[in-house]
Design a protein around this motif. Structure first.
Motif, short mmCIF file in Angstrom:
data_model
loop_
_atom_site.label_atom_id
_atom_site.label_comp_id
_atom_site.label_asym_id
_atom_site.label_seq_id
_atom_site.Cartn_x
_atom_site.Cartn_y
_atom_site.Cartn_z
N GLY A 25 57.46 3.77 32.17
CA GLY A 25 58.70 3.09 31.99
C GLY A 25 59.31 3.37 30.61
N PRO A 37 59.23 2.07 27.14
CA PRO A 37 58.45 1.08 26.39
C PRO A 37 59.32 0.18 25.53
CG PRO A 37 58.11 3.31 25.53
CD PRO A 37 58.86 3.46 26.80
N ASN A 91 63.02 7.34 26.04
CA ASN A 91 64.24 8.08 26.38
C ASN A 91 65.23 8.03 25.22
OD1 ASN A 91 65.57 5.54 26.52
ND2 ASN A 91 65.22 5.39 28.73
N ASN A 111 61.74 16.46 24.78
CA ASN A 111 61.16 16.93 26.04
C ASN A 111 62.26 17.12 27.08
OD1 ASN A 111 58.45 16.93 25.28
ND2 ASN A 111 58.24 14.75 25.72
N GLU A 158 57.71 21.51 33.37
CA GLU A 158 57.93 21.74 34.81
C GLU A 158 57.96 20.41 35.55
OE1 GLU A 158 55.87 26.13 35.39
OE2 GLU A 158 54.79 24.35 36.08
N MET A 194 57.10 17.79 38.07
CA MET A 194 55.83 17.53 38.75
C MET A 194 56.09 16.67 40.00
SD MET A 194 53.42 16.63 35.55
CE MET A 194 54.40 16.65 34.09
C1 SAM Z 1 57.74 8.63 32.46
S1 SAM Z 1 58.58 8.95 30.92
C2 SAM Z 1 58.17 7.50 30.01
C3 SAM Z 1 58.75 7.44 28.63
C4 SAM Z 1 60.25 7.38 28.49
N1 SAM Z 1 60.90 6.48 29.37
C5 SAM Z 1 60.86 8.76 28.55
O1 SAM Z 1 61.68 9.00 29.42
O2 SAM Z 1 60.47 9.58 27.72
C6 SAM Z 1 57.61 10.18 30.11
C7 SAM Z 1 57.98 11.62 30.40
O3 SAM Z 1 57.70 11.93 31.75
C8 SAM Z 1 58.66 12.85 32.18
N2 SAM Z 1 58.72 12.84 33.64
C9 SAM Z 1 59.01 11.81 34.46
N3 SAM Z 1 58.96 12.21 35.77
C10 SAM Z 1 58.61 13.53 35.75
C11 SAM Z 1 58.41 14.51 36.77
N4 SAM Z 1 58.55 14.23 38.07
N5 SAM Z 1 58.06 15.76 36.38
C12 SAM Z 1 57.92 16.07 35.07
N6 SAM Z 1 58.11 15.19 34.06
C13 SAM Z 1 58.46 13.93 34.39
C14 SAM Z 1 59.94 12.37 31.53
O4 SAM Z 1 60.91 13.36 31.45
C15 SAM Z 1 59.45 11.96 30.16
O5 SAM Z 1 59.54 13.06 29.26
#
Ligand code: SAM
Ligand code: SF4
Length: 333
Positions: free
Chosen positions: A67, A69, A96, A164, A194, A196
């Motif tokens: 989520g 944080p 984010n 990222n 990539e 996922m």
């Molecule tokens: C789940 S988020 C949690 C932290 C924060 N909300 C964020 O967006 O950075 C952490 C990372 O997972 C990546 N992420 C989420 N779903 C993904 C997916 N299906 N494939 C690859 N990366 C993913 C997001 O782009 C983010 O960089």
């Protein structure tokens, strides 16, 4: 802690919430999502207890994630406790970025407050520089907030800031160079990830998937051959390169195509609902909240951790066992 495949566990990713102020389609497709009830979420005290136990077992690096944080109430007070835990030497947060520029008290941004709480490294998601596309990808019109958040993070003076970018064909393959320029202008590390299989099948089709190889080719057609930096590592599985004629570093996280991806895995995950996950890309998870709430002693919880690490798979099963129903937001990416 070491598993039976020789992975030494030194890194714990702790998700503190399944909630988010965005709705990235690849992470949290809106139609699938229901928030967990409050009592189903570990309290901060419970989370701190489990982190202390992990630290006693050799975890030295901690990353707070979700989520989002920074949407959880009390997050700053929680984060302030972390550097004081014996054994924890490296503290990071994944966000984010949309809440980093917000003032938590007059004249103090969230970014600055996190920095003075002892956070050393911040990872900020940024898939596009274009406001409209940002809204399409994240489901929210928060591009400006995310960009101001990046500025606030720079001002706050973190030791390391990484951006990222999730690679998506048809969404951002034409922005790889602009994103590299954006990161270069600010002295930030940029990593391409990539997609996922942790969302719905509509989101994750062959059509959307772009490999890190392809991204690298596109980037090299603009800058020339990237220079490998095999000795540079952060805590994760990214491979890093230098952009020719610059000191800029970019990384690739090829979870799907890099067959060596899991070799040096040092991670364990604690989800916000109290599950220990030995691997992001496997359905295995173990409920540590129930025994803890039933009165387990520290020593029993320590044995629980050791047992989970022992079950860590040799590698993820994303490639063989495509399960698009999983939601990253609930696991803690
Ligand atoms: C789940 S988020 C949690 C932290 C924060 N909300 C964020 O967006 O950075 C952490 C990372 O997972 C990546 N992420 C989420 N779903 C993904 C997916 N299906 N494939 C690859 N990366 C993913 C997001 O782009 C983010 O960089
Ligand atoms: S990737 Fe981060 S910002 Fe996007 S929905 Fe998931 S948790 Fe929220």
């Amino acid at each position: 802690m070491e598993d039976r495949h020789g992975h030494r566990i030194s890194y714990l990713r702790v998700s503190i919430t399944d909630r988010c102020n965005e709705r990235c389609a690849y992470c949290m497709p809106g139609e699938l999502h229901e928030w967990l009830p409050r009592e189903g979420i570990l309290t901060f005290e419970e989370t701190l207890r489990l982190i202390r136990i992990a630290a006693e077992l050799g975890v030295s690096k901690l990353r707070v994630t979700g989520g989002e944080p920074l949407t959880r109430k009390g997050v700053l007070n929680f984060v302030r406790e972390l550097p004081g835990i014996s054994g924890i030497s490296d503290l990071g947060i994944s966000t984010n970025g949309t809440l980093l520029a917000r003032d938590v008290e007059p004249g103090l941004t969230m970014a600055a407050a996190l920095r003075s709480a002892g956070v050393r490294c911040v990872n900020i998601s940024l898939d596009t520089l274009d406001g409209e596309r940002y809204a399409q990808i994240t489901g929210r019109n928060l591009s400006e907030a995310a960009l101001s958040g990046i500025d606030s993070a720079i001002q706050a003076g973190f030791e390391q800031i990484k951006l990222n970018t999730v690679l998506m064909r048809g969404r951002n393959e034409d922005e790889l160079v602009p994103l590299i320029e954006f990161a270069a202008a600010r002295g930030l590390i940029l990593r391409f990830i990539e997609l996922m299989p942790v969302s719905t099948t509509e989101v994750l089709s062959e059509r959307n998937f772009m490999s890190t190889f392809e991204a690298k080719r596109l980037i090299e057609s603009h800058y020339g051959s990237l220079i490998p930096e095999p000795t540079f590592r952060t805590n994760g599985p990214a491979t890093y390169y230098q952009v020719p004629q610059r000191s800029q570093r970019i990384g690739f996280i090829g979870a799907m195509t890099n067959l060596h991806f899991c070799e040096n895995c040092n991670k364990l995950r604690l989800t916000c609902d109290g599950k220990l996950r030995p691997c992001l890309g496997s359905a295995l998870e173990f409920d540590i909240m129930t025994p803890m709430r039933a009165g387990a002693t520290d020593s029993e919880l320590r044995d629980f951790f050791i047992d989970v690490v022992d079950r860590k798979p040799a590698q993820h099963d994303f490639r063989e066992n495509y399960q698009p129903g999983r939601k990253m937001v609930a696991i803690g990416g």
